[in-house]
Scaffold this motif. Structure first.
Motif, mmCIF file in Angstrom:
data_model
loop_
_atom_site.group_PDB
_atom_site.id
_atom_site.type_symbol
_atom_site.label_atom_id
_atom_site.label_comp_id
_atom_site.label_asym_id
_atom_site.label_seq_id
_atom_site.Cartn_x
_atom_site.Cartn_y
_atom_site.Cartn_z
ATOM 1 N N PRO A 210 7.733 -3.526 1.483
ATOM 2 C CA PRO A 210 6.733 -3.236 2.470
ATOM 3 C C PRO A 210 5.524 -3.912 2.073
ATOM 4 O O PRO A 210 5.269 -4.348 0.983
ATOM 5 C CB PRO A 210 6.486 -1.597 2.104
ATOM 6 C CG PRO A 210 7.172 -1.385 0.754
ATOM 7 C CD PRO A 210 8.166 -2.420 0.617
ATOM 8 N N ALA A 211 4.751 -4.113 3.312
ATOM 9 C CA ALA A 211 3.521 -4.921 3.066
ATOM 10 C C ALA A 211 2.572 -4.271 2.344
ATOM 11 O O ALA A 211 2.476 -2.843 2.317
ATOM 12 C CB ALA A 211 3.026 -5.242 4.739
ATOM 13 N N ALA A 212 1.755 -4.956 1.758
ATOM 14 C CA ALA A 212 0.975 -4.252 0.697
ATOM 15 C C ALA A 212 -0.267 -3.842 1.549
ATOM 16 O O ALA A 212 -0.737 -4.562 2.293
ATOM 17 C CB ALA A 212 0.375 -5.294 -0.493
ATOM 18 N N ARG A 213 -0.856 -2.542 1.216
ATOM 19 C CA ARG A 213 -1.893 -1.924 1.846
ATOM 20 C C ARG A 213 -3.163 -2.597 1.019
ATOM 21 O O ARG A 213 -3.858 -1.838 0.215
ATOM 22 C CB ARG A 213 -1.881 -0.554 1.838
ATOM 23 C CG ARG A 213 -0.731 0.008 2.605
ATOM 24 C CD ARG A 213 -0.746 1.366 2.627
ATOM 25 N NE ARG A 213 0.030 1.941 3.738
ATOM 26 C CZ ARG A 213 0.180 2.104 4.851
ATOM 27 N NH1 ARG A 213 -1.178 2.288 5.235
ATOM 28 N NH2 ARG A 213 0.841 2.872 5.659
ATOM 29 N N ASP A 214 -3.634 -3.803 1.270
ATOM 30 C CA ASP A 214 -4.838 -4.444 0.525
ATOM 31 C C ASP A 214 -5.904 -4.910 1.768
ATOM 32 O O ASP A 214 -6.808 -5.527 1.302
ATOM 33 C CB ASP A 214 -4.451 -5.670 -0.076
ATOM 34 C CG ASP A 214 -3.674 -6.675 0.677
ATOM 35 O OD1 ASP A 214 -3.463 -6.172 1.985
ATOM 36 O OD2 ASP A 214 -3.131 -7.577 0.364
ATOM 37 N N ASP A 215 -5.873 -4.502 3.000
ATOM 38 C CA ASP A 215 -6.725 -4.963 3.947
ATOM 39 C C ASP A 215 -8.004 -4.179 3.903
ATOM 40 O O ASP A 215 -8.170 -3.169 4.740
ATOM 41 C CB ASP A 215 -6.270 -5.085 5.243
ATOM 42 C CG ASP A 215 -7.413 -5.687 6.249
ATOM 43 O OD1 ASP A 215 -8.170 -6.105 5.887
ATOM 44 O OD2 ASP A 215 -6.724 -5.678 7.437
ATOM 45 N N ARG A 216 -8.544 -4.052 2.741
ATOM 46 C CA ARG A 216 -10.012 -3.025 2.578
ATOM 47 C C ARG A 216 -11.069 -3.626 3.640
ATOM 48 O O ARG A 216 -11.735 -2.614 4.385
ATOM 49 C CB ARG A 216 -10.683 -3.192 1.387
ATOM 50 C CG ARG A 216 -9.548 -2.562 0.114
ATOM 51 C CD ARG A 216 -10.006 -2.652 -1.101
ATOM 52 N NE ARG A 216 -9.006 -2.040 -2.146
ATOM 53 C CZ ARG A 216 -9.046 -0.667 -2.266
ATOM 54 N NH1 ARG A 216 -9.790 0.352 -1.791
ATOM 55 N NH2 ARG A 216 -8.176 -0.390 -3.238
ATOM 56 N N ARG A 217 -11.072 -4.937 3.974
ATOM 57 C CA ARG A 217 -11.996 -5.415 4.988
ATOM 58 C C ARG A 217 -11.819 -4.705 6.346
ATOM 59 O O ARG A 217 -12.545 -4.267 6.858
ATOM 60 C CB ARG A 217 -12.094 -6.675 4.837
ATOM 61 C CG ARG A 217 -13.199 -7.272 6.086
ATOM 62 C CD ARG A 217 -13.288 -8.888 6.012
ATOM 63 N NE ARG A 217 -13.990 -9.341 4.681
ATOM 64 C CZ ARG A 217 -13.875 -10.573 4.268
ATOM 65 N NH1 ARG A 217 -13.425 -11.547 5.201
ATOM 66 N NH2 ARG A 217 -14.392 -10.706 3.181
ATOM 67 N N GLY A 218 -10.481 -4.719 6.690
ATOM 68 C CA GLY A 218 -10.169 -3.954 7.727
ATOM 69 C C GLY A 218 -10.509 -2.482 8.006
ATOM 70 O O GLY A 218 -10.978 -2.173 9.173
ATOM 71 N N LEU A 219 -10.244 -1.884 6.998
ATOM 72 C CA LEU A 219 -10.701 -0.454 6.960
ATOM 73 C C LEU A 219 -12.221 -0.183 7.151
ATOM 74 O O LEU A 219 -12.345 0.598 7.855
ATOM 75 C CB LEU A 219 -9.966 0.268 5.619
ATOM 76 C CG LEU A 219 -10.347 1.606 5.554
ATOM 77 C CD1 LEU A 219 -9.772 2.472 6.573
ATOM 78 C CD2 LEU A 219 -9.836 2.215 4.329
ATOM 79 N N GLY A 220 -12.632 -1.140 6.384
ATOM 80 C CA GLY A 220 -14.151 -1.030 6.517
ATOM 81 C C GLY A 220 -14.661 -1.299 7.941
ATOM 82 O O GLY A 220 -15.764 -0.538 8.237
#
Length: 206
Positions: A5-15
């Motif tokens: 599974p793709a890593a859930r690392d898009d913190r900028r997208g969440l922001g």
């Protein structure tokens, strides 16, 4: 072989999603509490006065969607997966409806008599024919802009949910050392599983 599974690392997208929801909520709420249309009304006791109606009075959905966006920010922390995507769909539908209803009201403004009646207690002296022309303000366009921002970030939430981090969850980077287990807790877990708590985990596996 199953793909990882793709890593859930898009913190900028969440922001971006959180900030967009807050900006949209602020724009919709601010627009809803401001006057959208004004009209000069002749009264029996005070002469001609300017009567106005706010966005919330004319279109209550605007402030309702603003409250929805604020609630969505809080729900974003607790939800993940399909539930978070459904939240994005709900936000997109609500914000889109607010935009459509606002544009409809701008295209077909209320009549002078309807606008005058929106101000409670205003005595027109029974002469609605003396009411002036309705004047629009720029405030409805703030609601349109806020709703559009909310729609965009809601779509981003639906599309990018699999990359957005789950707040409060624990994630280990690839190749990172797993956290050490509390020996006392491990002993109780082996006891619950029917094993011997006095034997280490590696000895019990042999």
């Amino acid at each position: 072989m199953t793909a990882a599974p793709a890593a859930r690392d898009d913190r900028r997208g969440l922001g971006v999603v959180v900030l967009g929801l807050l900006v949209g909520a602020a724009a919709l709420w601010g627009s809803g509490t401001a006057p959208w249309f004004t009209v000069d009304v002749p009264t029996a006791t005070r002469g001609t006065v300017a009567a106005s109606a706010t966005g919330a009075q004319l279109q209550p959905a605007v402030t309702a969607v603003a409250a929805l966006l604020v609630a969505a920010v809080a729900a974003l922390v607790a939800l993940s997966g399909i539930a978070r995507r459904l939240l994005g769909v709900l936000v997109a539908l609500g914000a889109g409806a607010a935009v459509v209803l606002t544009l409809r009201l701008v295209a077909v403004p209320p009549s002078p008599a309807e606008l005058a009646s929106a101000r409670a207690g205003l005595n027109t002296g029974g002469a609605p024919e003396g009411i002036g022309a309705v004047q629009a303000t720029p405030w409805p366009w703030l609601a349109v802009a806020g709703g559009a921002v909310a729609v965009v970030v809601a779509v981003l939430l639906v599309i990018r949910e699999h990359r957005l981090p789950r707040l409060g969850g624990r994630y280990a980077a690839p190749g990172a050392k797993p956290p050490e287990t509390d020996p006392d807790r491990a002993a109780w877990e082996r006891l619950d599983a029917g094993g011997d708590p006095t034997v280490g985990p590696r000895e019990s596996d042999n």
